[in-house]
Design a protein around this motif. Structure first.
Motif, short mmCIF file in Angstrom:
data_model
loop_
_atom_site.label_atom_id
_atom_site.label_comp_id
_atom_site.label_asym_id
_atom_site.label_seq_id
_atom_site.Cartn_x
_atom_site.Cartn_y
_atom_site.Cartn_z
N UNK A 1 0.84 -1.20 0.00
CA UNK A 1 0.00 0.00 0.00
C UNK A 1 0.87 1.26 0.00
N UNK A 2 1.98 1.21 0.75
CA UNK A 2 2.89 2.36 0.79
C UNK A 2 3.51 2.59 -0.59
N UNK A 3 3.84 1.50 -1.28
CA UNK A 3 4.42 1.65 -2.63
C UNK A 3 3.41 2.28 -3.58
N UNK A 4 2.16 1.86 -3.48
CA UNK A 4 1.13 2.43 -4.35
C UNK A 4 0.94 3.92 -4.03
N UNK A 5 0.97 4.23 -2.73
CA UNK A 5 0.84 5.63 -2.33
C UNK A 5 2.03 6.46 -2.84
N UNK A 6 3.23 5.90 -2.75
CA UNK A 6 4.43 6.59 -3.24
C UNK A 6 4.33 6.82 -4.74
N UNK A 7 3.82 5.81 -5.42
CA UNK A 7 3.70 5.91 -6.87
C UNK A 7 2.72 7.02 -7.25
N UNK B 1 1.48 9.58 -5.09
CA UNK B 1 1.59 10.88 -4.45
C UNK B 1 3.03 11.31 -4.14
N UNK B 2 3.97 10.41 -4.20
CA UNK B 2 5.33 10.75 -3.76
C UNK B 2 6.17 11.33 -4.87
N UNK B 3 7.22 12.03 -4.42
CA UNK B 3 8.18 12.58 -5.37
C UNK B 3 9.11 11.47 -5.82
N UNK B 4 9.94 11.74 -6.79
CA UNK B 4 10.87 10.72 -7.27
C UNK B 4 11.85 10.33 -6.16
N UNK B 5 12.30 11.29 -5.38
CA UNK B 5 13.22 11.01 -4.28
C UNK B 5 12.56 10.14 -3.23
N UNK B 6 11.34 10.48 -2.88
CA UNK B 6 10.61 9.67 -1.89
C UNK B 6 10.41 8.25 -2.42
N UNK B 7 10.07 8.13 -3.69
CA UNK B 7 9.85 6.82 -4.29
C UNK B 7 11.15 6.02 -4.30
N UNK B 8 12.27 6.69 -4.60
CA UNK B 8 13.55 6.02 -4.62
C UNK B 8 13.88 5.44 -3.25
N UNK B 9 13.76 6.25 -2.20
CA UNK B 9 14.08 5.74 -0.85
C UNK B 9 13.04 4.71 -0.39
N UNK B 10 11.81 4.92 -0.77
CA UNK B 10 10.77 3.94 -0.43
C UNK B 10 11.01 2.61 -1.12
N UNK B 11 11.51 2.66 -2.36
CA UNK B 11 11.80 1.44 -3.11
C UNK B 11 12.90 0.64 -2.44
N UNK B 12 13.94 1.31 -1.97
CA UNK B 12 15.04 0.62 -1.27
C UNK B 12 14.51 -0.06 0.00
N UNK B 13 13.66 0.65 0.72
CA UNK B 13 13.10 0.07 1.96
C UNK B 13 12.22 -1.13 1.61
N UNK B 14 11.45 -1.03 0.54
CA UNK B 14 10.55 -2.11 0.12
C UNK B 14 11.36 -3.33 -0.33
N UNK B 15 12.45 -3.12 -1.05
CA UNK B 15 13.30 -4.24 -1.49
C UNK B 15 13.88 -4.96 -0.28
N UNK B 16 14.31 -4.20 0.72
CA UNK B 16 14.85 -4.79 1.95
C UNK B 16 13.77 -5.61 2.66
N UNK B 17 12.58 -5.05 2.77
CA UNK B 17 11.47 -5.76 3.44
C UNK B 17 11.06 -7.00 2.64
N UNK B 18 11.09 -6.91 1.33
CA UNK B 18 10.74 -8.06 0.48
C UNK B 18 11.77 -9.17 0.66
N UNK B 19 13.03 -8.80 0.73
CA UNK B 19 14.09 -9.80 0.94
C UNK B 19 13.91 -10.47 2.30
N UNK B 20 13.59 -9.68 3.30
CA UNK B 20 13.37 -10.23 4.65
C UNK B 20 12.17 -11.18 4.64
#
Length: 176
Positions: A121-127, A129-148
């Motif tokens: 849901x956060x990724x969809x919200x970033x996509x 409503x978020x800026x490119x910078x916010x999406x970039x940092x959110x993507x890194x956090x999401x990749x880490x959470x997905x790996x976990x």
């Protein structure tokens, strides 16, 4: 009563009237009468013996039938106890061992799934409503959470927690 003329001399012929005189009080008649009474007595004793035998057989048959019925009741009670014990044991095994393990794993899976859905849901919200910078940092956090999350799923698989539990019932052939 007299000899025929053509007939020769009849010696030792006794008149019937002489033979039948006092026959009812004769020793021969009394012995015959006593013999008949003794035979009737023997038949009566035999009849009583046979009737007693029939009564005894009937009593013993009823006793045997009652005993068979009592054995059947004891067997039914014993089988009911065995059935109850087996059902109790089965319920304890399934409820305590299987359910508790599966329930704990299920709760963990639901929790992890909810976390991943939250990140989705956060990724969809970033996509949206978020800026490119916010999406970039959110993507890194999401990749880490997905790996976990993938590592967690792999751990569950390695521990055998995804293995399907089955239940079989095998009756000993000697029981039947």
């Amino acid at each position: 009563l007299t000899c025929l003329e053509e007939h020769m001399t009849c010696e030792n012929v006794v008149r019937i009237s002489k033979l039948t005189k006092d026959v009812k009080t004769s020793e021969h008649f009394i012995k015959a009468k006593t013999g008949v009474s003794e035979i009737i007595l023997k038949f009566s004793k035999l009849q009583n013996h046979l009737e007693e035998n029939l009564i005894d057989l009937k009593t013993k048959k009823e006793s045997a039938l009652r005993e068979i019925n009592q054995i059947r009741e004891k067997m039914n009670n014993h089988l009911n106890q065995i059935e109850s014990a087996l059902k109790t044991e089965l319920c304890e095994i399934v409820d305590d061992q299987c359910h508790s393990g599966i329930d704990m794993t299920l709760q963990e899976v639901k929790k992890e799934k909810a976390n991943v859905e939250h990140f989705q849901q956060q990724m969809e919200d970033l996509c949206k409503y978020g800026s490119d910078l916010q999406t970039f940092f959110g993507l890194r956090k999401t990749i880490t959470k997905t790996a976990t999350a993938n590592q967690y799923l792999q751990t569950l698989a390695d521990d055998g927690k995804f293995d399907k539990m089955t239940l079989t019932c095998e009756i000993n052939k000697h029981v039947t």
